[in-house]
Design an enzyme around this catalytic site. Structure first.
Site, short mmCIF file in Angstrom:
data_model
loop_
_atom_site.label_atom_id
_atom_site.label_comp_id
_atom_site.label_asym_id
_atom_site.label_seq_id
_atom_site.Cartn_x
_atom_site.Cartn_y
_atom_site.Cartn_z
CG ASP A 1 -1.91 1.21 1.25
OD1 ASP A 1 -2.35 1.74 0.33
OD2 ASP A 1 -1.90 1.86 2.37
CB SER A 2 0.38 4.76 -0.86
OG SER A 2 -0.91 4.88 0.37
CB CYS B 1 -3.17 0.63 -2.41
SG CYS B 1 -3.42 2.55 -2.92
CD GLU C 1 1.10 6.74 5.80
OE1 GLU C 1 1.96 6.60 5.95
OE2 GLU C 1 -0.07 5.74 5.34
CB CYS D 1 -9.16 5.16 0.90
SG CYS D 1 -7.38 5.36 1.38
CG HIS E 1 -4.65 5.28 4.50
ND1 HIS E 1 -4.31 4.66 3.32
CD2 HIS E 1 -3.45 5.67 5.26
CE1 HIS E 1 -2.69 4.70 3.41
NE2 HIS E 1 -2.27 5.31 4.46
N1 DGL Z 1 -4.80 3.29 1.09
C1 DGL Z 1 -4.67 3.74 -0.21
C2 DGL Z 1 -6.37 3.48 -0.99
O1 DGL Z 1 -6.43 2.25 -0.58
C3 DGL Z 1 -4.41 5.34 -0.09
C4 DGL Z 1 -4.07 5.99 -1.58
C5 DGL Z 1 -3.31 7.19 -1.04
O2 DGL Z 1 -2.05 7.10 -0.96
O3 DGL Z 1 -3.55 8.31 -1.32
O4 DGL Z 1 -6.40 4.28 -1.77
#
Ligand code: DGL
Length: 281
Positions: free
Chosen positions: A13-14, A76, A157, A189, A191
């Site tokens: 993931d990011s 993600c 984050e 998302c 997150h």
């Molecule tokens: N967890 C990522 C998602 O599901 C976040 C993307 C981001 O870094 O903006 O989209």
């Protein structure tokens, strides 16, 4: 699954959001070897263009394959929307499982008396062709309220999911959903499940939140069934190029027994810097 089978699954993931998917994978497959890569130094993806997200997704996939991953879970929504097709084209022999906003189950379960379905997601996910198609197939325009959340992943984050700045931003994004009378909210998302309680507080206690993490884990389990068992014992390993303390905190909140965080190299071959590409919005 055979009791002794221990497939090795790479998850990325990011940042720390994909830990919500990792937790679902761990619940379903406690014996699997799960490798997690958090690209926190390059987050957020949701406010970048497709080239950026595709390049980061390639770098992370290459890294996880080099660690022995046999199957990759793209934990993600943004990377799934913008990059999973490119990953499949580049590694046709590798199995990929992606995640997308649970619009279909949310609309399928909707009764006449229900309010609209709210969708919280990143700007890039909502603007993607893949999401548009999903809406065309299952949505009826009027019944869906789309809400992009710029800055929210960045706040999680940087400050953490429970930080005042994160919660203040979130409340602003939930307001239109509450005003529209949404009775179901799709967490688009990975997150956002970290904010589930605050979303319920902001939209209304009766709201149903839809998180597809368990469906993703079920699909990964199906695909992992015929992978050869690896010799190494089951283990959870995590790499991050961001703040290890945040990852450990979020992992603990997700009941993930991760004890240490390894450093995910920033200068992986063929990577691009966080600020090399212009933003999408
Ligand atoms: N967890 C990522 C998602 O599901 C976040 C993307 C981001 O870094 O903006 O989209």
């Amino acid at each position: 699954m055979d009791r002794d089978a221990a497939p090795c699954i790479g998850v990325f993931d990011s940042g720390v959001g994909g830990l919500t998917v990792l937790a679902a994978l761990h619940r379903r497959m406690p014996r699997a070897r799960l490798l997690y890569a958090a690209d926190s130094a390059f987050a957020p993806y949701g406010e970048r263009d497709a080239a950026y997200v595709q390049e980061r997704s390639r770098v992370l996939t290459r890294f996880l394959l080099a660690q022995g991953a046999q199957l990759i879970v793209v934990a993600c929504n943004t990377a799934t929307a913008l990059a999973i097709a490119e990953l499949r084209a580049e590694w046709p022999e590798v199995r990929f499982v992606g995640i997308e906003p649970a619009v279909k189950p949310a609309l399928a379960a909707r009764a006449e008396a229900d309010g609209p379905v709210g969708v919280l997601a990143t700007s890039a996910t909502l603007a993607s062709g893949r999401f548009r198609k999903l809406l065309e197939q299952h949505g009826t325009g009027a019944a869906v309220v789309l809400q992009a959340c710029p800055g929210l992943v960045e706040a999680i984050e940087r400050d953490g999911p429970q930080a005042p700045r994160t919660l203040e931003l979130l409340r602003g994004y939930c307001r239109p959903l509450r005003e529209a009378g949404c009775t179901r909210v799709v967490l688009g998302c990975t997150h956002y499940p970290l904010l589930a309680e605050a979303i319920r507080d902001a939209v209304g206690d009766a709201v149903r939140l839809l998180d597809p993490a368990d469906a993703v884990a079920a699909q990964a389990e199906r695909l992992a069934l015929d992978l050869p068992a690896t010799q190494a014992p089951a283990a959870l390993r995590a790499w991050s190029n961001g703040e290890p303390a945040l990852l450990l905190r979020v992992a603990a909140a997700c009941a993930l027994p991760i004890e240490g965080v390894l450093e995910l190299p920033r200068g992986l071959p063929q990577s691009i810097g966080p600020r090399d590409l212009q933003q999408v919005v």
